[in-house]
Design an enzyme around this catalytic site. Structure first.
Site, short mmCIF file in Angstrom:
data_model
loop_
_atom_site.label_atom_id
_atom_site.label_comp_id
_atom_site.label_asym_id
_atom_site.label_seq_id
_atom_site.Cartn_x
_atom_site.Cartn_y
_atom_site.Cartn_z
N SER A 117 41.26 11.79 33.27
CA SER A 117 41.44 11.19 31.94
C SER A 117 41.30 9.67 32.02
O SER A 117 40.77 9.03 31.11
CB SER A 117 42.83 11.51 31.41
OG SER A 117 43.12 12.87 31.56
N ILE B 210 31.71 18.48 38.45
CA ILE B 210 30.43 18.10 37.84
C ILE B 210 29.61 19.34 37.47
O ILE B 210 29.09 20.05 38.35
CB ILE B 210 29.63 17.15 38.78
CG1 ILE B 210 30.52 15.95 39.15
CG2 ILE B 210 28.33 16.70 38.10
CD1 ILE B 210 31.15 15.19 37.97
N GLN C 106 45.33 39.92 21.43
CA GLN C 106 46.52 40.64 20.99
C GLN C 106 46.13 41.83 20.11
O GLN C 106 46.67 42.93 20.26
CB GLN C 106 47.40 39.65 20.19
CG GLN C 106 48.79 40.11 19.97
CD GLN C 106 49.52 40.36 21.29
OE1 GLN C 106 49.31 39.66 22.26
NE2 GLN C 106 50.33 41.39 21.31
N GLN D 270 49.64 45.22 7.22
CA GLN D 270 49.72 43.88 6.63
C GLN D 270 49.81 42.78 7.70
O GLN D 270 49.20 41.73 7.58
CB GLN D 270 50.93 43.79 5.69
CG GLN D 270 50.92 42.51 4.88
CD GLN D 270 52.15 42.41 3.98
OE1 GLN D 270 53.26 42.72 4.39
NE2 GLN D 270 51.95 41.99 2.75
N THR E 205 34.09 12.09 36.34
CA THR E 205 35.38 12.46 36.94
C THR E 205 35.37 12.36 38.47
O THR E 205 34.37 12.72 39.10
CB THR E 205 35.73 13.90 36.51
OG1 THR E 205 35.62 13.98 35.09
CG2 THR E 205 37.14 14.27 36.92
N GLU F 150 29.17 14.02 22.46
CA GLU F 150 29.52 15.21 23.26
C GLU F 150 30.70 15.95 22.66
O GLU F 150 30.73 17.18 22.60
CB GLU F 150 29.84 14.71 24.68
CG GLU F 150 30.63 15.69 25.49
CD GLU F 150 31.12 15.10 26.83
OE1 GLU F 150 30.50 14.18 27.37
OE2 GLU F 150 32.13 15.62 27.34
N ARG F 151 31.69 15.19 22.20
CA ARG F 151 32.90 15.84 21.67
C ARG F 151 32.61 16.62 20.39
O ARG F 151 33.16 17.70 20.18
CB ARG F 151 33.98 14.78 21.42
CG ARG F 151 34.60 14.32 22.72
CD ARG F 151 35.57 13.19 22.58
NE ARG F 151 36.10 12.86 23.91
CZ ARG F 151 36.68 11.72 24.23
NH1 ARG F 151 36.82 10.77 23.33
NH2 ARG F 151 37.11 11.51 25.45
C1 FAD Z 1 34.83 23.33 33.46
C2 FAD Z 1 34.83 21.85 33.56
C3 FAD Z 1 33.64 21.15 33.53
C4 FAD Z 1 33.64 19.76 33.66
N1 FAD Z 1 32.44 19.06 33.67
C5 FAD Z 1 32.44 17.73 33.93
C6 FAD Z 1 31.22 17.02 34.08
O1 FAD Z 1 30.12 17.58 33.96
N2 FAD Z 1 31.28 15.71 34.38
C7 FAD Z 1 32.46 15.04 34.54
O2 FAD Z 1 32.43 13.85 34.83
N3 FAD Z 1 33.64 15.68 34.38
C8 FAD Z 1 33.66 17.01 34.08
N4 FAD Z 1 34.86 17.68 33.95
C9 FAD Z 1 36.09 16.95 34.14
C10 FAD Z 1 36.90 16.73 32.89
O3 FAD Z 1 36.30 15.77 32.09
C11 FAD Z 1 38.31 16.32 33.40
O4 FAD Z 1 38.90 17.50 33.87
C12 FAD Z 1 39.13 15.68 32.36
O5 FAD Z 1 38.66 14.40 32.11
C13 FAD Z 1 40.61 15.59 32.77
O6 FAD Z 1 40.74 15.03 34.04
P1 FAD Z 1 41.68 15.71 35.15
O7 FAD Z 1 41.32 17.15 35.25
O8 FAD Z 1 41.56 14.88 36.39
O9 FAD Z 1 43.13 15.63 34.58
P2 FAD Z 1 44.16 14.42 34.67
O10 FAD Z 1 43.58 13.20 34.09
O11 FAD Z 1 44.68 14.34 36.06
O12 FAD Z 1 45.30 14.95 33.72
C14 FAD Z 1 46.28 15.90 34.13
C15 FAD Z 1 47.23 16.13 32.98
O13 FAD Z 1 47.88 14.90 32.64
C16 FAD Z 1 47.67 14.55 31.29
N5 FAD Z 1 47.52 13.11 31.16
C17 FAD Z 1 46.65 12.28 31.81
N6 FAD Z 1 46.80 11.02 31.38
C18 FAD Z 1 47.76 11.03 30.42
C19 FAD Z 1 48.34 10.05 29.58
N7 FAD Z 1 47.93 8.77 29.61
N8 FAD Z 1 49.30 10.42 28.72
C20 FAD Z 1 49.71 11.71 28.67
N9 FAD Z 1 49.18 12.69 29.43
C21 FAD Z 1 48.22 12.36 30.30
C22 FAD Z 1 46.39 15.26 30.89
O14 FAD Z 1 46.31 15.52 29.50
C23 FAD Z 1 46.51 16.58 31.69
O15 FAD Z 1 47.34 17.47 31.00
C24 FAD Z 1 34.86 19.06 33.79
C25 FAD Z 1 36.07 19.77 33.80
C26 FAD Z 1 36.05 21.15 33.69
C27 FAD Z 1 37.38 21.86 33.74
#
Ligand code: FAD
Length: 374
Positions: A149, A174, A353, A296, A143, A259-260
């Site tokens: 994403s 990260i 809740q 209930q 990221t 991972e997933r």
């Molecule tokens: C606690 C934590 C630990 C993490 N650890 C790591 C790590 O070790 N290494 C690493 O590389 N990353 C890590 N991440 C990053 C994580 O993988 C990203 O947060 C994730 O990929 C989403 O990216 P973003 O936060 O930039 O959101 P964005 O991509 O900016 O998305 C923002 C919003 O837009 C939506 N969106 C984006 N594209 C689309 C689309 N095409 N259609 C519809 N909706 C869309 C998303 O669903 C989201 O709701 C970590 C994140 C967290 C919170």
């Protein structure tokens, strides 16, 4: 069991039965990880939420053999199957620390698998062997501030310079980013080659030009360290390339699948923990002269939660079975992670809740319902 005229079948709600993917060895492993997490980790959970968990957790888990459960014995692993990694993901929830579980999972199930799958023998010896001992800590850098994403939108560049590469860019969110010894780094080596323009590198975190810029604040999971990193003219030799030049995108997409599933297993186990703790509370807490679980409405909440958790668990196990048997069921892996994460949020919300505390929906619903003479 078939019913006969002589037998009276009674439901065996209390029966402890393992799923068919698990053997007796898995169950023994489950018990030892649970004991370790309960005795050695959980007592510190609240403190580590303030301070982040210490690196000694990795060395201790390395000593106990928990960091290489499904990794080859040749590199110090236990040589177990994929299901043993699921057992770790499930039982580490007994540490009562989502942040710790995430830090460990990034090390064992996110950063390590690509090194084992695509790395050279030298890279495995240099990083995997000490990582399984807990002496070196791994992180994974996909990221970026402007690309989450949309992995293909990353801007971190690695440019060839003689026998070396020069890396520039930044990575965010990260996990283990502050403590790690090495990062599995996703870069672009050819901006015109589309999905064939990505390359992975193993970059030592003490290399000149690697800057651990900031520890990021989060809403939760404070026990894990989450870093913003910068790479400024970081020079690495060509031997730091992980896998094939230009194939990094495909390598990392493969990594995301394992991972997933691990994430799904952890989330199902976390849901189960919330459920059990709240069940105990529903037996203990009394209102209007009875245990709250005897209402209930509350009983049905437990029934709903149990059903959702079981559904997510079965989907995760079935998909893990397919994955472990050589299939690449990307659709079902995504389903399992989606369902498990939704169930965890729903269950956590419902459990909060039931714990009440500051105004309860159930009482409002009851006032509204009674107002109609019901
Ligand atoms: C606690 C934590 C630990 C993490 N650890 C790591 C790590 O070790 N290494 C690493 O590389 N990353 C890590 N991440 C990053 C994580 O993988 C990203 O947060 C994730 O990929 C989403 O990216 P973003 O936060 O930039 O959101 P964005 O991509 O900016 O998305 C923002 C919003 O837009 C939506 N969106 C984006 N594209 C689309 C689309 N095409 N259609 C519809 N909706 C869309 C998303 O669903 C989201 O709701 C970590 C994140 C967290 C919170």
């Amino acid at each position: 069991m078939a019913a006969t005229a002589e037998s009276v079948l009674k439901p065996d709600f209390g029966a402890a039965r393992k799923h068919f993917i698990f053997t007796d060895e898995h169950e023994q492993l489950r018990e030892s990880i649970r004991n370790f997490a309960t005795k050695e980790l959980a007592p510190h959970a609240e403190e580590w939420e303030e301070t982040t968990f210490p690196d000694s957790v990795f060395t201790r888990m390395g000593e106990l053999g928990f960091l290489g459960l499904d990794k080859p014995e040749a590199y110090g692993g236990q040589g177990g199957d994929y299901y043993s990694a699921l057992v770790l993901a499930e039982e580490i929830t007994n540490a009562n620390s989502g942040g710790l579980a995430m830090g460990v999972a990034v090390h064992t199930d996110m950063a390590m698998p690509p090194i084992l799958a695509f790395g050279s023998e030298e890279q495995k010896q240099e990083w995997v062997v000490p990582a399984i001992k807990g002496e070196k800590i791994l992180c994974l850098g996909i990221t970026e501030p402007d690309a989450g994403s949309d992995v293909s939108g990353i801007k971190t560049r690695a440019v060839k310079d003689g026998d070396d590469y020069i890396i520039n860019g930044s990575k965010t969110y990260i996990t283990n980013g502050h403590r790690a010894d090495v990062i599995v780094l996703v870069t672009k080596t050819d901006v015109d080659a589309g999905y064939d323009g990505f390359t992975l590198f193993l970059v030592p975190m003490d290399a000149p030009g690697v800057i651990r810029e900031k520890k990021l604040e989060k809403l939760g999971m404070h026990a894990s360290d989450t870093a913003l990193l910068a790479f400024q003219d970081v020079r690495v030799p060509a031997s730091a390339v992980l896998g094939q030049v230009g194939k990094g995108f495909y390598h990392i997409m493969w990594e995301l699948q394992g991972e997933r599933l691990i994430g799904a297993a952890g989330m199902v186990a976390g849901s189960q923990k919330c459920f059990e703790r709240t069940l105990q509370y529903a037996h203990e807490r009394k209102a209007f002269g009875r245990e709250i679980g005897k209402f209930q409405v509350i009983r049905h909440k437990f029934a709903e939660m149990a059903t959702k958790i079981e559904g997510a668990r079965q989907m995760t196990y079935m998909t893990a079975w397919r994955f472990a048997n050589g299939e690449y069921p990307v659709r079902e892996i995504s389903m399992a992670k989606l369902v498990a994460s939704r169930v965890l949020c729903e269950v956590a919300d419902e459990c909060i809740q039931i714990h009440g505390g500051a105004g309860t929906d159930e009482i409002m619903l009851d006032v509204i319902g009674r107002s109609y003479g019901l």
